[in-house]
Design a protein around this motif. Structure first.
Motif, PDB file in Angstrom:
ATOM      1  N   GLY A  22       3.268   0.004  -7.740  1.00 21.43           N
ATOM      2  CA  GLY A  22       3.575  -0.123  -6.324  1.00 21.43           C
ATOM      3  C   GLY A  22       2.983  -1.379  -5.705  1.00 21.43           C
ATOM      4  O   GLY A  22       2.381  -2.221  -6.388  1.00 21.43           O
ATOM      5  N   HIS A  91       6.894   3.572  -9.472  1.00 21.30           N
ATOM      6  CA  HIS A  91       6.226   4.238  -8.352  1.00 21.30           C
ATOM      7  C   HIS A  91       6.325   3.375  -7.099  1.00 21.30           C
ATOM      8  O   HIS A  91       6.072   2.172  -7.133  1.00 21.30           O
ATOM      9  CB  HIS A  91       4.748   4.468  -8.695  1.00 21.30           C
ATOM     10  CG  HIS A  91       3.921   4.894  -7.518  1.00 21.30           C
ATOM     11  ND1 HIS A  91       2.954   4.089  -6.948  1.00 21.30           N
ATOM     12  CD2 HIS A  91       3.923   6.044  -6.801  1.00 21.30           C
ATOM     13  CE1 HIS A  91       2.392   4.726  -5.935  1.00 21.30           C
ATOM     14  NE2 HIS A  91       2.958   5.907  -5.826  1.00 21.30           N
ATOM     15  N   SER A  92       6.732   3.986  -5.979  1.00 23.33           N
ATOM     16  CA  SER A  92       6.737   3.330  -4.671  1.00 23.33           C
ATOM     17  C   SER A  92       7.567   2.047  -4.715  1.00 23.33           C
ATOM     18  O   SER A  92       8.773   2.100  -4.962  1.00 23.33           O
ATOM     19  CB  SER A  92       5.285   3.071  -4.235  1.00 23.33           C
ATOM     20  OG  SER A  92       5.205   2.854  -2.855  1.00 23.33           O
ATOM     21  N   LYS A  96      11.504   1.716  -6.133  1.00 23.24           N
ATOM     22  CA  LYS A  96      12.706   1.096  -5.564  1.00 23.24           C
ATOM     23  C   LYS A  96      13.256   0.022  -6.493  1.00 23.24           C
ATOM     24  O   LYS A  96      14.471  -0.094  -6.688  1.00 23.24           O
ATOM     25  CB  LYS A  96      12.384   0.497  -4.194  1.00 23.24           C
ATOM     26  CG  LYS A  96      12.297   1.507  -3.065  1.00 23.24           C
ATOM     27  CD  LYS A  96      12.197   0.788  -1.735  1.00 23.24           C
ATOM     28  CE  LYS A  96      12.253   1.762  -0.574  1.00 23.24           C
ATOM     29  NZ  LYS A  96      12.187   1.073   0.736  1.00 23.24           N
ATOM     30  N   ASP A 116       7.754   9.244  -6.120  1.00 22.12           N
ATOM     31  CA  ASP A 116       7.384   9.338  -4.705  1.00 22.12           C
ATOM     32  C   ASP A 116       7.917   8.197  -3.839  1.00 22.12           C
ATOM     33  O   ASP A 116       7.165   7.558  -3.089  1.00 22.12           O
ATOM     34  CB  ASP A 116       5.868   9.457  -4.539  1.00 22.12           C
ATOM     35  CG  ASP A 116       5.533  10.277  -3.288  1.00 22.12           C
ATOM     36  OD1 ASP A 116       5.970  11.435  -3.207  1.00 22.12           O
ATOM     37  OD2 ASP A 116       4.855   9.757  -2.380  1.00 22.12           O
ATOM     38  N   ILE A 117       9.189   7.967  -3.940  1.00 23.79           N
ATOM     39  CA  ILE A 117       9.869   7.015  -3.064  1.00 23.79           C
ATOM     40  C   ILE A 117      11.338   7.397  -3.035  1.00 23.79           C
ATOM     41  O   ILE A 117      11.848   7.997  -3.992  1.00 23.79           O
ATOM     42  CB  ILE A 117       9.680   5.558  -3.558  1.00 23.79           C
ATOM     43  CG1 ILE A 117       9.899   4.554  -2.424  1.00 23.79           C
ATOM     44  CG2 ILE A 117      10.553   5.267  -4.754  1.00 23.79           C
ATOM     45  CD1 ILE A 117       8.800   4.528  -1.401  1.00 23.79           C
ATOM     46  N   TYR A 122      12.349   2.370   5.106  1.00 22.69           N
ATOM     47  CA  TYR A 122      11.187   3.027   5.694  1.00 22.69           C
ATOM     48  C   TYR A 122      10.740   2.367   7.000  1.00 22.69           C
ATOM     49  O   TYR A 122       9.732   2.760   7.575  1.00 22.69           O
ATOM     50  CB  TYR A 122      10.025   3.040   4.699  1.00 22.69           C
ATOM     51  CG  TYR A 122      10.178   4.099   3.626  1.00 22.69           C
ATOM     52  CD1 TYR A 122       9.564   5.331   3.735  1.00 22.69           C
ATOM     53  CD2 TYR A 122      10.975   3.865   2.507  1.00 22.69           C
ATOM     54  CE1 TYR A 122       9.713   6.302   2.758  1.00 22.69           C
ATOM     55  CE2 TYR A 122      11.137   4.822   1.520  1.00 22.69           C
ATOM     56  CZ  TYR A 122      10.499   6.044   1.656  1.00 22.69           C
ATOM     57  OH  TYR A 122      10.654   7.001   0.686  1.00 22.69           O
ATOM     58  N   SER A 221       2.701  14.281   0.094  1.00 18.23           N
ATOM     59  CA  SER A 221       3.106  12.941   0.505  1.00 18.23           C
ATOM     60  C   SER A 221       4.297  13.015   1.457  1.00 18.23           C
ATOM     61  O   SER A 221       5.197  13.832   1.266  1.00 18.23           O
ATOM     62  CB  SER A 221       3.496  12.110  -0.720  1.00 18.23           C
ATOM     63  OG  SER A 221       4.099  10.889  -0.323  1.00 18.23           O
ATOM     64  N   TYR A 223       6.525  10.602   1.807  1.00 19.61           N
ATOM     65  CA  TYR A 223       7.489   9.566   1.442  1.00 19.61           C
ATOM     66  C   TYR A 223       8.869  10.108   1.100  1.00 19.61           C
ATOM     67  O   TYR A 223       9.864   9.398   1.224  1.00 19.61           O
ATOM     68  CB  TYR A 223       6.959   8.731   0.280  1.00 19.61           C
ATOM     69  CG  TYR A 223       6.022   7.629   0.707  1.00 19.61           C
ATOM     70  CD1 TYR A 223       6.440   6.308   0.757  1.00 19.61           C
ATOM     71  CD2 TYR A 223       4.712   7.908   1.083  1.00 19.61           C
ATOM     72  CE1 TYR A 223       5.592   5.289   1.155  1.00 19.61           C
ATOM     73  CE2 TYR A 223       3.842   6.907   1.480  1.00 19.61           C
ATOM     74  CZ  TYR A 223       4.282   5.602   1.518  1.00 19.61           C
ATOM     75  OH  TYR A 223       3.434   4.610   1.928  1.00 19.61           O
ATOM     76  N   HIS A 249       0.640  10.395  -2.394  1.00 20.98           N
ATOM     77  CA  HIS A 249       1.573   9.337  -2.783  1.00 20.98           C
ATOM     78  C   HIS A 249       1.261   8.773  -4.172  1.00 20.98           C
ATOM     79  O   HIS A 249       2.169   8.458  -4.922  1.00 20.98           O
ATOM     80  CB  HIS A 249       1.536   8.229  -1.732  1.00 20.98           C
ATOM     81  CG  HIS A 249       2.509   7.118  -1.976  1.00 20.98           C
ATOM     82  ND1 HIS A 249       3.860   7.331  -2.178  1.00 20.98           N
ATOM     83  CD2 HIS A 249       2.330   5.766  -2.068  1.00 20.98           C
ATOM     84  CE1 HIS A 249       4.473   6.175  -2.365  1.00 20.98           C
ATOM     85  NE2 HIS A 249       3.565   5.210  -2.313  1.00 20.98           N
ATOM     86  N   TRP A 250      -0.022   8.656  -4.525  1.00 22.06           N
ATOM     87  CA  TRP A 250      -0.396   8.110  -5.832  1.00 22.06           C
ATOM     88  C   TRP A 250      -0.436   9.251  -6.850  1.00 22.06           C
ATOM     89  O   TRP A 250      -1.475   9.621  -7.375  1.00 22.06           O
ATOM     90  CB  TRP A 250      -1.730   7.384  -5.733  1.00 22.06           C
ATOM     91  CG  TRP A 250      -1.579   6.015  -5.142  1.00 22.06           C
ATOM     92  CD1 TRP A 250      -1.315   4.861  -5.816  1.00 22.06           C
ATOM     93  CD2 TRP A 250      -1.642   5.654  -3.760  1.00 22.06           C
ATOM     94  NE1 TRP A 250      -1.213   3.801  -4.934  1.00 22.06           N
ATOM     95  CE2 TRP A 250      -1.415   4.260  -3.667  1.00 22.06           C
ATOM     96  CE3 TRP A 250      -1.878   6.366  -2.577  1.00 22.06           C
ATOM     97  CZ2 TRP A 250      -1.409   3.568  -2.463  1.00 22.06           C
ATOM     98  CZ3 TRP A 250      -1.878   5.682  -1.368  1.00 22.06           C
ATOM     99  CH2 TRP A 250      -1.635   4.298  -1.323  1.00 22.06           C
TER     100      TRP A 250
END
Length: 271
Positions: A22, A91-92, A96, A116-117, A122, A221, A223, A249-250
């Protein structure tokens, strides 16, 4: 961008799996997970930990775009293992990037794991503005040691402090940030037009990715929201969602054993 990115390899045999970190991270943030997947003899999986552009030891860019990030990762994967396909984990920001890569280069990806995205805008980098300001505010010319940097760095959360300061490196007597902070600061200043916080419209012109996708969410999270499911499945129809209770989130650092188990099941299907 076609420059090959900086990577770290873990494991000598088994299915190929690549990891994308991320914002402010580095490929080695996935090292614990990679070592567990590779196993004691290194033959469980061949893991590639990638520093995204503008991070770690990879080249910097002049303008951020998910499309160019995805192209750079794709070029690195093709150079690492010509003609082979990968399980891709992101991740994050890396999630994306992984999604855009799967849409732009579907021939490279066997399985996609998004952590977790969601594929959405956003809004802005407001939640990261304080971190950027703290990092830019550190007087690098005055730093005498890493302990000195830690003492001067104004971040009350020790975990966040350690995560951000991993970007601080010394060449000889000169300290510098490996992350492209000026680029991130300029993007954050745009506000709700942030490209990093956004989602590229260009992928709407591409066909959906028809491979299997594991979508992992942290139960604590914010997200990923329930309404994001329809958007996710528009791009990735074969999405299966998995929520890890108690994780933020992590996810991969807060619940590494659960993450390893989930990825082992993905790799078993890949082989």
């Amino acid at each position: 961008m076609t420059t090959r990115l900086n990577t770290l390899s873990v494991g000598t045999a088994g299915p190929r799996i690549a990891f994308l970190h991320g914002l402010f991270g580095q490929g080695r943030n996935w090292n614990q997970i990679a070592k567990a997947l590779a196993g004691r003899n290194g033959t469980g999986a061949r893991c590639l930990l990638i520093d995204l552009p503008d991070h770690g030891r990879s080249p910097w860019t002049e303008e951020f775009s998910f499309e160019s990030y995805a192209d750079a990762v794709a070029a690195t994967l093709r150079a690492t293992a010509p003609g082979e396909t990968w399980t891709l984990v992101g991740h994050s920001l890396g999630g994306k990037t992984a999604m855009v890569l799967a849409l732009q280069h579907p021939d490279l990806v066997d399985h996609l794991v998004v952590v977790d995205i969601a594929p959405k805008d956003y809004g802005s980098l407001e939640r990261f503005q304080g971190y950027i300001d703290e990092m830019l505010g550190l007087p690098l010319e005055e730093i005498q040691s890493r302990a000195d940097a830690e003492a001067r760095f104004d971040e009350p959360n020790p975990g966040v402090k350690a995560f951000l300061l991993q970007n601080l490196r010394r060449d000889g007597t000169r300290w510098h940030w490996q992350a492209n902070l000026d680029l991130f600061a300029a993007d954050a200043a745009i506000g709700h037009e942030s490209r990093i916080a956004g989602w590229p419209e260009s992928v709407d012109e591409l066909p959906p990715f028809d491979g299997p996708v594991l979508w992992i969410a942290g139960g604590d999270s914010p997200y990923i929201q329930p309404e994001d499911g329809d958007t996710m499945r528009r791009y990735f129809p074969l999405t299966r969602q998995f929520t890890i209770k108690g994780a933020g989130h992590w996810v991969h650092t807060e619940a590494p054993d659960i993450m390893v188990g989930a990825l082992q099941r993905v790799l078993a299907r890949a082989t």
